[in-house]
Design a protein around this motif. Sequence first.
Motif, short mmCIF file in Angstrom:
data_model
loop_
_atom_site.label_atom_id
_atom_site.label_comp_id
_atom_site.label_asym_id
_atom_site.label_seq_id
_atom_site.Cartn_x
_atom_site.Cartn_y
_atom_site.Cartn_z
N PRO A 79 0.83 -1.16 -0.11
CA PRO A 79 -0.04 -0.07 0.16
C PRO A 79 0.81 1.14 0.06
N SER A 80 2.06 1.21 0.70
CA SER A 80 2.74 2.73 0.69
C SER A 80 3.47 2.77 -0.51
N LEU A 81 4.15 1.76 -1.16
CA LEU A 81 4.74 1.89 -2.34
C LEU A 81 3.68 2.45 -3.56
N LEU A 82 2.43 1.65 -3.52
CA LEU A 82 1.50 2.30 -4.49
C LEU A 82 1.24 3.62 -4.34
N ALA A 83 1.12 4.23 -3.17
CA ALA A 83 0.80 5.64 -2.72
C ALA A 83 2.06 6.30 -3.21
N GLN A 84 3.36 5.89 -3.16
CA GLN A 84 4.32 6.63 -3.68
C GLN A 84 4.16 6.68 -5.33
N VAL A 85 3.95 5.68 -5.75
CA VAL A 85 3.87 5.82 -7.44
C VAL A 85 2.86 6.67 -7.74
N ASN A 86 1.45 6.57 -7.16
CA ASN A 86 0.55 7.58 -7.45
C ASN A 86 1.07 9.28 -7.30
#
Length: 253
Positions: A79-86
């Motif tokens: 979840p943290s990585l996907l938020a960073q990608v966004n």
Amino acid sequence: MPDIDPVNPNSPPLATRISNLTCVDTSHALLHRDADEPFNKEISIKREVIPDLESLPYAENTFDAVLSSLSIHWINDLPSLLAQVNSILKPDCPFIAAMFGGDTLFELRTSLQLADMERRGGVSPHVSPLADVRDVGGLLDKAGFKMLTVDVEDIVVEYPDTFALMQDLQSMGENNAILHRELGPMSRDVLLANEAIYRELHKEEESRGIPATFRLIYMIGWKEGEGQAQPLARGSGEVNLKDILGGGDFSNR
């Protein structure tokens, strides 16, 4: 791959439209493996070794697209990585990824568990846990992505035996990386029992080898942006699904 244009069927490859490509990895050797190939002269590629794939060192609104191929199943905090990608994507730009997930190597999981129970009287995890396809859409949504597309494909590869399968997984860099796993190699008894159980449970009669299933989860999510296409409200459709499917009575199905 050519970009097929009805007006100009001999249009140039899509790669000619990419001005800059940034490739990141934690491994210098892997990142520079193909650095001498001819395609490097046809596109501007910047290679960056970063210490951790879970912390992306880029500012907000930096990239026109972010792509990931068979790497994010190693991420602990997805979840943290996907938020960073966004965050690092520009508005109305896509994140496109493929990852191993779900029932990948379910044959090996089950046979190893039974072999452990039979020879040792207990179970030790030998295959890292993977995200399920049902969870991916929710994770993308929570990270702020819009217009989601999630698909799944099972690829079954045949191996002569479980030893060849494990050797291939090692060569792929897909070894067991569970933090609290039992250290050291598996015992000969467990390996031999696993081979026999795997063949008994999963070998097809007409096949000489054994199957190994790799489940690929494909995902596309778009960062929200001004003027972005939006889904129609529920019930606002103007075309009847029965007309598209050729009619028929669906009331009792």
